[in-house]
Design a protein around this motif. Structure first.
Motif, short mmCIF file in Angstrom:
data_model
loop_
_atom_site.label_atom_id
_atom_site.label_comp_id
_atom_site.label_asym_id
_atom_site.label_seq_id
_atom_site.Cartn_x
_atom_site.Cartn_y
_atom_site.Cartn_z
N PRO A 177 52.10 -23.19 98.33
CA PRO A 177 52.64 -22.51 99.52
C PRO A 177 53.82 -21.60 99.21
O PRO A 177 54.11 -20.67 99.98
CB PRO A 177 53.08 -23.67 100.43
N PHE A 178 54.50 -21.84 98.10
CA PHE A 178 55.75 -21.14 97.86
C PHE A 178 55.59 -19.86 97.06
O PHE A 178 56.53 -19.08 96.95
CB PHE A 178 56.75 -22.09 97.20
N VAL A 179 54.40 -19.63 96.50
CA VAL A 179 54.18 -18.36 95.80
C VAL A 179 54.30 -17.21 96.78
O VAL A 179 55.00 -16.21 96.51
CB VAL A 179 52.80 -18.35 95.10
N ASP A 180 53.66 -17.32 97.93
CA ASP A 180 53.76 -16.25 98.93
C ASP A 180 55.14 -16.19 99.57
O ASP A 180 55.60 -15.11 99.96
CB ASP A 180 52.68 -16.43 99.99
N GLU A 181 55.81 -17.34 99.68
CA GLU A 181 57.20 -17.34 100.17
C GLU A 181 58.08 -16.52 99.22
O GLU A 181 58.95 -15.74 99.65
CB GLU A 181 57.73 -18.77 100.27
N ASN A 182 57.87 -16.70 97.92
CA ASN A 182 58.63 -15.94 96.93
C ASN A 182 58.37 -14.44 97.06
O ASN A 182 59.29 -13.62 96.94
CB ASN A 182 58.29 -16.40 95.52
N ARG A 183 57.11 -14.09 97.31
CA ARG A 183 56.77 -12.67 97.48
C ARG A 183 57.49 -12.09 98.70
O ARG A 183 57.96 -10.95 98.67
CB ARG A 183 55.26 -12.52 97.64
N ARG A 184 57.60 -12.88 99.75
CA ARG A 184 58.29 -12.40 100.96
C ARG A 184 59.77 -12.18 100.68
O ARG A 184 60.36 -11.17 101.12
CB ARG A 184 58.11 -13.44 102.08
N ILE A 185 60.37 -13.08 99.93
CA ILE A 185 61.79 -12.92 99.59
C ILE A 185 61.99 -11.67 98.73
O ILE A 185 62.95 -10.91 98.92
CB ILE A 185 62.30 -14.19 98.89
N VAL A 186 61.08 -11.44 97.79
CA VAL A 186 61.16 -10.24 96.95
C VAL A 186 61.08 -8.98 97.81
O VAL A 186 61.82 -8.00 97.60
CB VAL A 186 60.06 -10.24 95.88
N ALA A 187 60.17 -8.97 98.79
CA ALA A 187 60.03 -7.80 99.66
C ALA A 187 61.33 -7.52 100.41
O ALA A 187 61.75 -6.35 100.56
CB ALA A 187 58.88 -8.02 100.64
N LEU A 188 61.99 -8.57 100.89
CA LEU A 188 63.27 -8.39 101.59
C LEU A 188 64.33 -7.84 100.65
O LEU A 188 65.11 -6.95 101.02
CB LEU A 188 63.72 -9.73 102.19
N LEU A 189 64.37 -8.36 99.44
CA LEU A 189 65.34 -7.88 98.46
C LEU A 189 65.08 -6.42 98.09
O LEU A 189 66.02 -5.62 97.96
CB LEU A 189 65.29 -8.76 97.20
N ASP A 190 63.82 -6.07 97.92
CA ASP A 190 63.49 -4.69 97.59
C ASP A 190 63.89 -3.73 98.70
O ASP A 190 64.19 -2.56 98.45
CB ASP A 190 61.99 -4.57 97.30
N ASP A 191 63.89 -4.22 99.95
CA ASP A 191 64.30 -3.40 101.08
C ASP A 191 65.82 -3.39 101.26
O ASP A 191 66.33 -2.74 102.20
CB ASP A 191 63.66 -3.93 102.37
N GLY A 192 66.54 -4.11 100.39
CA GLY A 192 67.99 -4.17 100.51
C GLY A 192 68.48 -5.08 101.61
O GLY A 192 69.67 -5.03 101.98
N ARG A 193 67.61 -5.94 102.12
CA ARG A 193 67.97 -6.85 103.23
C ARG A 193 68.42 -8.19 102.64
O ARG A 193 67.75 -9.20 102.79
CB ARG A 193 66.79 -6.99 104.17
N MET A 194 69.57 -8.18 101.98
CA MET A 194 70.03 -9.34 101.23
C MET A 194 70.33 -10.53 102.14
O MET A 194 70.00 -11.67 101.80
CB MET A 194 71.28 -8.99 100.40
N GLY A 195 70.95 -10.29 103.28
CA GLY A 195 71.25 -11.38 104.20
C GLY A 195 69.99 -12.05 104.71
O GLY A 195 69.92 -13.29 104.80
N GLU A 196 68.99 -11.25 105.07
CA GLU A 196 67.72 -11.83 105.54
C GLU A 196 67.02 -12.60 104.43
O GLU A 196 66.40 -13.63 104.68
CB GLU A 196 66.81 -10.72 106.07
N ALA A 197 67.12 -12.09 103.21
CA ALA A 197 66.52 -12.80 102.07
C ALA A 197 67.19 -14.15 101.87
O ALA A 197 66.53 -15.17 101.59
CB ALA A 197 66.63 -11.96 100.80
N ALA A 198 68.52 -14.22 102.01
CA ALA A 198 69.24 -15.48 101.88
C ALA A 198 68.85 -16.45 102.99
O ALA A 198 68.69 -17.65 102.75
CB ALA A 198 70.75 -15.23 101.90
N ASP A 199 68.67 -15.94 104.21
CA ASP A 199 68.23 -16.79 105.32
C ASP A 199 66.82 -17.32 105.07
O ASP A 199 66.53 -18.49 105.35
CB ASP A 199 68.25 -16.01 106.64
N ALA A 200 65.94 -16.46 104.55
CA ALA A 200 64.59 -16.89 104.22
C ALA A 200 64.61 -17.96 103.13
O ALA A 200 63.82 -18.91 103.14
CB ALA A 200 63.74 -15.69 103.78
#
Length: 225
Positions: A177-200
């Motif tokens: 389940p966490f492989v796709d969770e990791n991909r979502r966090i990477v997408a947030l980081l790539d968008d510069g949304r660091m706070g949202e990535a930390a919340d995720a």
């Protein structure tokens, strides 16, 4: 086995040997409760038994190894209280590293690479490999803080966490389940949304902690009495 420690003298070689053993723990190639056979491990790492014993002392101090009198040195098996504490510390370290990371940090390449490799290994059914890439993903997140001391501390923590993971019966149940969770966090980081990535990441830890503890309880329930 991981690569042999680079040739060196004295305390530096002992530290490098301890690092090599810690890498074996993080990669899941040493298991909780496993006895470490000194002659074989010293030969595999290309060091003397005296150097190996000194490195054992470092890892025993870190709580990764245990010495049983008249029996030898064994890999530690974390209990539930230790696992809960590991997750508590992970939240402090990883979430702050992500929240404070600079957008477009060059270290994001390593984060992306770990996730990409995890996807390929998942598709190949190599769940131990997926677990190793998951370790690398989280280490790469911590590296965004640009702190060598923090990275060193986190390596010890990861070794303890991997020992908890490899005691579970189903690595697929744990990691898939966490492989796709990791991909979502990477997408947030790539968008510069660091706070949202930390919340995720915080929500990720809550789910992961519950998954691990549920698997431990299930294992206890099915264990012969």
């Amino acid at each position: 086995m991981s690569p042999r420690p680079a040739e060196s003298d004295g305390a530096d070689l002992v530290e490098r040997t301890a690092l090599a053993i810690r890498d074996l723990l993080i990669d899941g190639r040493l298991r909780p409760g496993q006895q470490l056979v000194e002659p074989a491990l010293a030969a595999a790492l290309g060091v003397s038994r005296n150097t190996l014993r000194e490195s054992f002392r470092i890892l025993m101090h870190e709580g990764l190894l245990l010495r049983h009198p008249n029996r030898g040195v064994f890999v530690h098996a974390p209990d539930v209280a230790e696992i809960l504490d590991i997750y508590r510390v992970r939240r402090i370290i990883e979430e702050q590293a992500v929240r404070g990371a600079a957008p477009k940090h060059p270290g994001l390449a390593a984060v992306r690479a770990a996730v990409g490799q995890a996807v390929r290994l998942r598709d190949a059914g190599d769940w131990n490999g997926v677990g190793t890439e998951n370790m690398r993903f989280h280490a790469a997140l911590v590296a965004l803080a640009d702190s060598p001391r923090l990275a060193e501390l986190f390596a010890r923590l990861q070794a303890e966490l991997r020992l908890a993971f490899v005691t579970l019966d189903s690595p697929e149940y744990l990691h898939d389940p966490f492989v796709d969770e990791n991909r979502r966090i990477v997408a947030l980081l790539d968008d510069g949304r660091m706070g949202e990535a930390a919340d995720a990441l915080d929500a990720y830890f809550t789910r992961s902690e519950r998954t691990v503890l549920a698997a431990i309880e299930r294992g206890r329930a099915t264990r012969p009495r």
